[in-house]
Structure formats: C-alpha cells, structure tokens
Motif scaffolding. Structure first.
Motif, short mmCIF file in Angstrom:
data_model
loop_
_atom_site.label_atom_id
_atom_site.label_comp_id
_atom_site.label_asym_id
_atom_site.label_seq_id
_atom_site.Cartn_x
_atom_site.Cartn_y
_atom_site.Cartn_z
N GLY A 20 0.85 -1.18 0.00
CA GLY A 20 0.00 0.00 0.00
C GLY A 20 0.89 1.23 0.00
N TYR A 21 0.29 2.38 -0.07
CA TYR A 21 1.08 3.61 0.04
C TYR A 21 0.18 4.75 0.49
N ASP A 22 0.80 5.68 1.20
CA ASP A 22 0.15 6.92 1.57
C ASP A 22 0.42 7.96 0.48
N LEU A 23 -0.28 9.06 0.56
CA LEU A 23 -0.14 10.10 -0.46
C LEU A 23 0.14 11.44 0.22
N ARG A 24 1.36 11.95 0.00
CA ARG A 24 1.66 13.31 0.44
C ARG A 24 1.12 14.29 -0.60
N LEU A 25 0.42 15.30 -0.14
CA LEU A 25 -0.17 16.28 -1.05
C LEU A 25 0.54 17.61 -0.91
N ASP A 26 0.84 18.24 -2.03
CA ASP A 26 1.43 19.57 -2.01
C ASP A 26 0.34 20.57 -1.65
N ALA A 27 0.51 21.27 -0.53
CA ALA A 27 -0.56 22.12 -0.01
C ALA A 27 -0.96 23.20 -1.01
N ALA A 28 0.01 23.88 -1.60
CA ALA A 28 -0.30 24.96 -2.54
C ALA A 28 -0.94 24.41 -3.81
N GLY A 29 -0.40 23.31 -4.32
CA GLY A 29 -0.97 22.72 -5.52
C GLY A 29 -2.36 22.17 -5.28
N LEU A 30 -2.57 21.56 -4.12
CA LEU A 30 -3.90 21.06 -3.78
C LEU A 30 -4.90 22.20 -3.69
N ALA A 31 -4.48 23.30 -3.05
CA ALA A 31 -5.37 24.46 -2.93
C ALA A 31 -5.76 25.00 -4.31
N ALA A 32 -4.79 25.02 -5.23
CA ALA A 32 -5.11 25.51 -6.58
C ALA A 32 -6.10 24.58 -7.28
N ALA A 33 -5.91 23.27 -7.14
CA ALA A 33 -6.84 22.32 -7.75
C ALA A 33 -8.23 22.43 -7.14
N LEU A 34 -8.28 22.62 -5.82
CA LEU A 34 -9.57 22.77 -5.15
C LEU A 34 -10.25 24.07 -5.57
N ALA A 35 -9.48 25.14 -5.72
CA ALA A 35 -10.05 26.42 -6.14
C ALA A 35 -10.69 26.30 -7.52
N GLN A 36 -10.06 25.54 -8.41
CA GLN A 36 -10.64 25.34 -9.73
C GLN A 36 -11.98 24.62 -9.61
N GLY A 37 -12.06 23.62 -8.75
CA GLY A 37 -13.32 22.92 -8.54
C GLY A 37 -14.38 23.80 -7.90
N LEU A 38 -13.97 24.65 -6.98
CA LEU A 38 -14.92 25.57 -6.34
C LEU A 38 -15.54 26.51 -7.35
N ARG A 39 -14.70 27.01 -8.26
CA ARG A 39 -15.24 27.91 -9.29
C ARG A 39 -16.18 27.16 -10.22
N ALA A 40 -15.83 25.94 -10.57
CA ALA A 40 -16.67 25.15 -11.48
C ALA A 40 -18.03 24.86 -10.86
N HIS A 41 -18.08 24.73 -9.55
CA HIS A 41 -19.34 24.42 -8.87
C HIS A 41 -19.99 25.67 -8.29
N LYS A 42 -19.51 26.83 -8.73
CA LYS A 42 -20.12 28.12 -8.39
C LYS A 42 -20.24 28.35 -6.89
N VAL A 43 -19.20 27.97 -6.16
CA VAL A 43 -19.14 28.26 -4.73
C VAL A 43 -18.76 29.72 -4.55
N ARG A 44 -19.53 30.42 -3.76
CA ARG A 44 -19.22 31.82 -3.47
C ARG A 44 -18.02 31.86 -2.53
N MET A 45 -17.04 32.72 -2.85
CA MET A 45 -15.84 32.82 -2.02
C MET A 45 -15.65 34.26 -1.57
N VAL A 46 -15.53 34.45 -0.26
CA VAL A 46 -15.27 35.76 0.31
C VAL A 46 -14.09 35.62 1.26
N ALA A 47 -13.43 36.74 1.55
CA ALA A 47 -12.26 36.72 2.43
C ALA A 47 -12.48 37.65 3.61
N THR A 48 -11.96 37.26 4.75
CA THR A 48 -12.05 38.08 5.95
C THR A 48 -10.96 37.64 6.91
#
Length: 478
Positions: A153-181
């Motif tokens: 078996g194996y575990d998977l180390r994820l690159d935090a910045a790269g993962l965030a970028a991939a997730l952001a793309q998915g968030l935009r595709a699913h029309k998630v509203r994003m605000v910052a505070t």
C-alpha cells in the motif's frame, strides 16, 4: 443522506485545503444548495492544512472532491509515501509501511511465524516482509506492482499549494461563493448559529456552518470543550526548517533525548523537523538540537486533543475538531474521513440530535483509533534516556490502546476495533519494531518446524527484495 428537508445554505469558514475541500464536497453533494467559503488566514499550527497527507485507507476520499490521483501524481501535486523509518526508537532501525505482509506458505499468521525465528542468525526484520517497505528501501514506486509486491500500500503526500489551486478550480466550477475576511463573529440563534459577521460587517446566514479554521476554530462555543491528549501524544512543539532535497519514498524519524527529529520529503524540497515537549525542553535548546537551520526554523505550538465534532448546526473539521500532533501527519486524512462521514449521514435543516450523536460517535472512534496508533509509537517504546522520554513510562495508555498492548504482549493478537484506519500489519510493524515480543507462542505457528519457518521467512523477504530491485529497472516504476 437524511430524507428530511435538505440543506439550502452551507457556509464553510477557513482558508486552507481542509476548508476548501469541505466547501467543494458539499457543493458536489448538494448541487441545489448555496455554498459559501469564508476564507480566513491559515493558522501556522494547522498541520492538516500545511502538511496534508492521505493514508492508504484514505486515498479513496479524493473522489469526494472530483480529484484524480494519477493526475495529481503526474503533476507532482502528490508524491507517494511508502514507509516511515525509525532509528534509535527501540533497537535496530525499523519501518512502518501500509499494506499486507507477503504471503508465505505455512501454518498461522505471518507475524506469528516470524516470531518463532526472530532474533536468530540470518532472520530478517519483520518489515522485510512488507512489500511497501521493500519498495521504499529500493527507491522504487509502482501504484499497481506485480506479485509478490502486489500487497503493498502507500500513503499520499499532497502539495498544499498545488492542492489548494486544484480545489479552487473545482470551487469555481461548482459556483461556490468565495469571500475573504480576517475573522468572523458568530451570532447565536435559537438552534445554534444564526449567522456570522465578517470584518466588513456583512452577515452570512446558513443552515449549516462548517468550522475548518484551524486550531480552536472560529465558531467554537465554550460548551464544545476540548479533551487534552498530551498524556498520550506528548509532542506539543514543532520546529520546521525547509531544505533542498530530491524525491524520497520514506519519511525518516530519529529519537533524540528531547523528542524526535524527522525529515519529511515534499514534492520539491523537504522539511527537517524537531518535535519536543515544551515542559521539558526550551525552544533555544531545541533549535540547537535541530542543528542546521535551527535558528531560522519556524516554531509551532500544538495542542493535541479532540473537541466536539458536530454540535447544533456547527460541524468542526480538521484541526478545529481534532489535533493529532505531528507524528505521521494524519490530520488531513482524518478530516477527509470525517467529511465523508458527515456527507453519508447528512441531516436536513432540522439537525436531528440522534443523527448528530451517531456522527460524533463514529467520528470520535476514528479519531481515537488514530490517536492510539500514534500513541503506540511513544508508550510502547522501551525506556530511553532524555527529558522527553523518561516521563513516558509514568503515563497510562488509553483503555483501547492498553487492550491492544496487553493482548499483543500476551499472545501477539490485535483485537478488532470499529473505525480502524490502520492495517493490522502496520500496527504489528510498530509494535514488533519497538521490541515487543508476546509471552506465549501461537499454537498454530507451533505446528511448523522452526527450520522450515526460517527458510520460508528468508525466502519471502528475498523475493520482495529481488522483485523491488527488478522493478527499479523495469517499465512499471514511476
């Protein structure tokens, strides 16, 4: 998912991968709901966000996010972790690896037969029977290796910045509203949180609030409480120093008098770290022990423990719910498992107490089992010198870990526990690697001749070594 009136609005608080993953997963599961991601600064102590790792059993959770593992590996947004190597951690160096031991002809479990010949001249260490460990030591990886490596078996180390970028793309595709505070203020209602107020004064109301804002959360209430786990997970400070490094399939640990040092490879570099107990060691001394880069290393304060997962209409995920400490970096995996459970049991707008209680029961069991596995690295270890280690024999194991250790020390048996996420042979590698030997031999394993067992064990280990060496020059490695 509950058949009650579905959630119409979900607000997720947090700025790291845990919060982004939660927002994306809810948006995918509830396509008619309005999902808002309220991005906040990522706490330096949020190890689940900064150092995300999926254990072998948790890699399937990528499907919740619509992410493809092969694509992540190809883009270097993920790297495999085949094993963890421990030195000065009880006798000779040993490895902990996911998957199952190689199949060896004979009577009884493989580890029971290995115990018959452990310590004899020419007997390999137990981890030599783990395919993933053999591949790690050979420096080769294949997602689907041929026999006899196919139990790896194996575990998977994820690159935090790269993962965030991939997730952001998915968030935009699913029309998630994003605000910052910078922060949010929770406004109480009759059934929990009515709304949260952003720095600019904007209120955001929701049926469900997901608190993924790191340690302490931003929506926690005094009644949520916090269960202290430092008696079982004693490393509450962490120094981190990045350094150039190439790919490595191993995370490497070494016990030192004030705690443990480690090297954690990442996609493009590595982290040299030192974990210690603030009550026993000062940061200045810890920096000296870390050595190169110690003066500039980032110091992170940790508070291992568990809070209330789901209370009213607040669901806590990641370090806001559970802090497992730095050993093994299992926090992101736990967050994804608890997110999957929340989606499987997903209540409607009414939030039935019995459904929330079932979530908390199962989520707590999963967290407690990971805590016990990590705690076994500390409390099952032989007595060692140094301010970090000399107090550990005075600390009692949790009841479940005490049961595991008691039964393993008596007859080499691991009892079954619900919500276990670590394979039995990985548990065995940790216990056997630290020198635990059962008092009683397994009756089934006693049926075989010791000389035959010795030959079969050596042949099994050699088959893995040769297969890993062949794979390193074949076409299946990557």
């Amino acid at each position: 998912m509950s058949a009650a009136e579905p959630l119409r609005t979900v607000a997720v608080v947090g700025g790291g991968p845990v919060a982004m993953a939660a927002a994306l997963a809810f948006a995918r599961a509830l396509p008619r709901a309005e999902v808002t991601l309220i991005g906040t600064p990522v706490d330096p102590a949020a190890l689940s966000d900064h150092l995300p790792v999926l254990l072998e059993s948790g890699r399937a959770h990528l499907a919740l996010l619509g992410l493809d593992e092969d694509a992540l590996l190809a883009r270097a947004l993920a790297t495999p972790r085949l094993a963890e190597r421990f030195e000065d951690w009880g006798g000779a160096p040993w490895l902990s690896a996911p998957g199952e031991a190689v199949a060896i002809p004979g009577s009884g479990a493989v580890h029971q037969r290995w115990l018959r010949i452990a310590g004899q001249a020419g007997a390999p260490p137990f981890h030599a029977l783990l395919p993933a460990a053999a591949m790690a030591e050979a420096g080769v990886f294949a997602a689907a290796p041929p026999a006899p490596l196919d139990r790896a078996g194996y575990d998977l180390r994820l690159d935090a910045a790269g993962l965030a970028a991939a997730l952001a793309q998915g968030l935009r595709a699913h029309k998630v509203r994003m605000v910052a505070t910078e922060r949010v203020v929770a406004n109480s209602g009759a059934d929990g949180i009515a709304s949260v107020t952003l720095d600019n004064g904007e209120p955001i109301a929701a049926d469900l609030f997901v608190d993924a804002a790191g340690p302490g959360g931003m929506l926690a209430q005094p009644e949520d409480g916090w269960e202290d786990w430092t008696p079982w997970l004693p490393a509450d400070r962490l120094l981190l120093a990045p350094e150039p490094a190439g790919p490595d399939l191993l995370d490497r640990y070494r016990a030192v008098d004030c705690g443990w040092a480690a090297t954690w490879p990442r996609a493009r570099d590595a982290l040299r770290v030192l974990a210690f107990d603030a009550d026993a060691t000062t940061p200045d001394r810890a920096r000296r022990v870390l050595g190169r880069g110690g003066e500039a290393a980032t110091l992170v304060a940790l508070e291992p423990g568990r809070g209330t997962g789901w209370s009213g209409n607040r669901l806590a995920l990641g370090d806001a719910a559970v802090q497992l400490g730095p050993l093994g970096l299992a926090g992101f995996d736990l967050a994804m498992a608890q997110l999957a459970l929340a989606l499987a049991l997903l209540p409607g707008r009414a939030m039935p107490p019995l459904l929330l209680a079932e979530y908390n029961r199962r989520a707590n069991l999963r967290a407690d089992r990971l805590r016990d596995w990590l705690s076994a690295h500390y409390l099952a270890a032989p007595v060692r010198k140094g301010p970090f280690w000399h107090r550990l024999p005075q600390r009692a194991a949790s009841p479940a870990l005490g049961d595991n250790l008691g039964q393993f020390r008596q007859r080499g048996f691991l009892p079954h526990h619900d919500e276990e996420s670590v394979a039995p042979d990985r548990w065995r590698a940790v216990l056997l690697g630290q020198g635990i030997r059962p008092r009683r031999a397994d009756p089934v394993a006693l049926a075989d001749d010791p000389a035959g067992i010795h030959a079969a064990i050596r042949a099994g280990a050699e088959s893995l070594r040769c297969a890993a060496a062949a794979l390193s020059v074949g076409t299946g490695a990557r």
